[in-house]
Design a protein around this motif. Sequence first.
Motif, PDB file in Angstrom:
ATOM      1  N   ASN A  63       0.847  -1.192   0.000  1.00  0.00           N
ATOM      2  CA  ASN A  63       0.000   0.000   0.000  1.00  0.00           C
ATOM      3  C   ASN A  63       0.885   1.245   0.000  1.00  0.00           C
ATOM      4  OD1 ASN A  63       0.474   0.948   2.868  1.00  0.00           O
ATOM      5  ND2 ASN A  63      -0.378  -1.069   3.297  1.00  0.00           N
ATOM      6  N   ASP A  66      -2.705   4.635  -5.217  1.00  0.00           N
ATOM      7  CA  ASP A  66      -3.720   5.654  -4.953  1.00  0.00           C
ATOM      8  C   ASP A  66      -3.064   6.761  -4.139  1.00  0.00           C
ATOM      9  OD1 ASP A  66      -6.011   7.114  -3.924  1.00  0.00           O
ATOM     10  OD2 ASP A  66      -7.215   5.398  -4.567  1.00  0.00           O
ATOM     11  N   SER A 102     -11.665  -5.435   0.429  1.00  0.00           N
ATOM     12  CA  SER A 102     -10.964  -4.554  -0.501  1.00  0.00           C
ATOM     13  C   SER A 102      -9.545  -4.327  -0.008  1.00  0.00           C
ATOM     14  CB  SER A 102     -11.699  -3.210  -0.645  1.00  0.00           C
ATOM     15  OG  SER A 102     -11.176  -2.477  -1.748  1.00  0.00           O
ATOM     16  N   LYS A 125      -6.475  -1.546   1.174  1.00  0.00           N
ATOM     17  CA  LYS A 125      -6.502  -0.410   2.106  1.00  0.00           C
ATOM     18  C   LYS A 125      -7.157   0.782   1.424  1.00  0.00           C
ATOM     19  CE  LYS A 125      -3.486   2.478   4.977  1.00  0.00           C
ATOM     20  NZ  LYS A 125      -4.253   2.242   6.209  1.00  0.00           N
ATOM     21  N   ALA A 126      -8.250   1.259   1.992  1.00  0.00           N
ATOM     22  CA  ALA A 126      -9.025   2.325   1.351  1.00  0.00           C
ATOM     23  C   ALA A 126      -8.519   3.701   1.781  1.00  0.00           C
ATOM     24  CB  ALA A 126     -10.501   2.194   1.717  1.00  0.00           C
ATOM     25  N   VAL A 139     -12.549   7.630   0.844  1.00  0.00           N
ATOM     26  CA  VAL A 139     -13.477   6.539   0.556  1.00  0.00           C
ATOM     27  C   VAL A 139     -14.108   6.023   1.846  1.00  0.00           C
ATOM     28  CG1 VAL A 139     -13.680   4.193  -0.363  1.00  0.00           C
ATOM     29  CG2 VAL A 139     -12.277   5.885  -1.550  1.00  0.00           C
ATOM     30  N   THR A 140     -13.295   5.839   2.874  1.00  0.00           N
ATOM     31  CA  THR A 140     -13.818   5.382   4.165  1.00  0.00           C
ATOM     32  C   THR A 140     -14.849   6.360   4.711  1.00  0.00           C
ATOM     33  OG1 THR A 140     -11.714   4.285   4.652  1.00  0.00           O
ATOM     34  CG2 THR A 140     -13.186   4.690   6.507  1.00  0.00           C
ATOM     35  N   LEU A 189     -13.791  -2.327   6.935  1.00  0.00           N
ATOM     36  CA  LEU A 189     -13.900  -3.422   5.987  1.00  0.00           C
ATOM     37  C   LEU A 189     -13.852  -4.764   6.720  1.00  0.00           C
ATOM     38  CD1 LEU A 189     -11.438  -2.178   3.211  1.00  0.00           C
ATOM     39  CD2 LEU A 189     -13.941  -2.147   3.116  1.00  0.00           C
ATOM     40  N   GLU A 193      -9.502  -6.564   4.797  1.00  0.00           N
ATOM     41  CA  GLU A 193      -8.603  -5.616   4.144  1.00  0.00           C
ATOM     42  C   GLU A 193      -7.291  -6.323   3.871  1.00  0.00           C
ATOM     43  OE1 GLU A 193      -6.060  -2.106   5.885  1.00  0.00           O
ATOM     44  OE2 GLU A 193      -8.104  -1.355   5.527  1.00  0.00           O
ATOM     45  N   GLY A 196     -14.994  -4.745  -3.181  1.00  0.00           N
ATOM     46  CA  GLY A 196     -14.850  -3.371  -3.654  1.00  0.00           C
ATOM     47  C   GLY A 196     -13.581  -3.281  -4.478  1.00  0.00           C
ATOM     48  N   MET A 221     -17.308   5.712  -6.787  1.00  0.00           N
ATOM     49  CA  MET A 221     -16.004   5.241  -6.336  1.00  0.00           C
ATOM     50  C   MET A 221     -15.027   5.238  -7.510  1.00  0.00           C
ATOM     51  SD  MET A 221     -16.794   2.126  -3.671  1.00  0.00           S
ATOM     52  CE  MET A 221     -17.309   0.974  -4.949  1.00  0.00           C
ATOM     53  N   ALA A 265     -10.403   4.759  -8.204  1.00  0.00           N
ATOM     54  CA  ALA A 265      -9.033   4.688  -7.693  1.00  0.00           C
ATOM     55  C   ALA A 265      -8.275   5.863  -8.280  1.00  0.00           C
ATOM     56  CB  ALA A 265      -8.382   3.369  -8.089  1.00  0.00           C
TER      57      ALA A 265
END
Length: 308
Positions: A128, A147, A194, A196-197, A201-202, A219, A222, A241, A267, A269
């Motif tokens: 991530n 991201d 999904s 790591k958001a 988004v969270t 989630l 994760e 997701g 949503m 990315a």
Amino acid sequence: MDLRRLSHVVALADTLHFARAAEQVHLSQPAFSRSIQAIESDLGVRLFEREAGDIRPTPAGEFVLERARRLLFEARCMQRDVDLYLDSRLGDTAFGVGPFPAATLLPRVLSELRRLHPQVALRVEESNWVLLLERLRAEDIEFFVADVRDLTEDASLDVRPLPAQPARFFVRAGHPLTGKACTIRDAWEYGVASVKAPRVVTAAFSRALGLPDGQAAVLALECDDFAVIRAVTLSTDMVLGATDASVRAELASGELVVLDVQGLPAMKAGMGIVSLRNRTPSPMAVKAIRCIERVAAEISGAGDALPK
């Protein structure tokens, strides 16, 4: 200014321990202590407090450290630039990728780079953005693709945005929620999996779920290995997701279907290429970045062919 002694100051600030810092720079402890004393004498300021084994930078030390790190970084960059100038070869490179670009961009990018430059060694790290940023700052990788929406404005970073990849909720064929409209609460009850958001988004999920202020949506699974969460989704009733492009093959085969979630926030990315500002990339890194940008644009342009 003696860059070698400045590196000793940085080593002591990083370890806060004379013996460990001396070992890190391959000096005996007495020699290391003399080096620190010498630079303090040259500068006319005390850089570290030494009280009962507690080592910590003084205010003057913090002031010097900030500039010492910058000078050492510039010195490494200059040496690297000279090496690149003297060596006409492309050179090897190492870079990082987040879970979604690893699933959507990386296979095509690596195939093309290997086909065009088989003599070059490539090292790719998948994780991530938080961990990749640490690797970038440590100069273990030249850049990373991930991201970037959680990256704060940082003058030390150069962020090149890539086309956004639309994302939605997906479930396995035959899932209890297929063939009908549902709410985000319905989807959440089955557990959402999904990578790591990003915080944005969270926060959107938390609002859609009607959670109290300060309570974040969590989630059910994760994982930064996208292949794992995709496999779990195909074998259970979890809701995935993900970006459309990352499940293109499963959508085409009918293994996964788009979940019709009413009121689901839009949503996507928001990916980008992140590198250290003022650090000259190797010729191979430049070629890799250009290849990534081209493949990302092509994938974005092919998004209209996916099911709606």
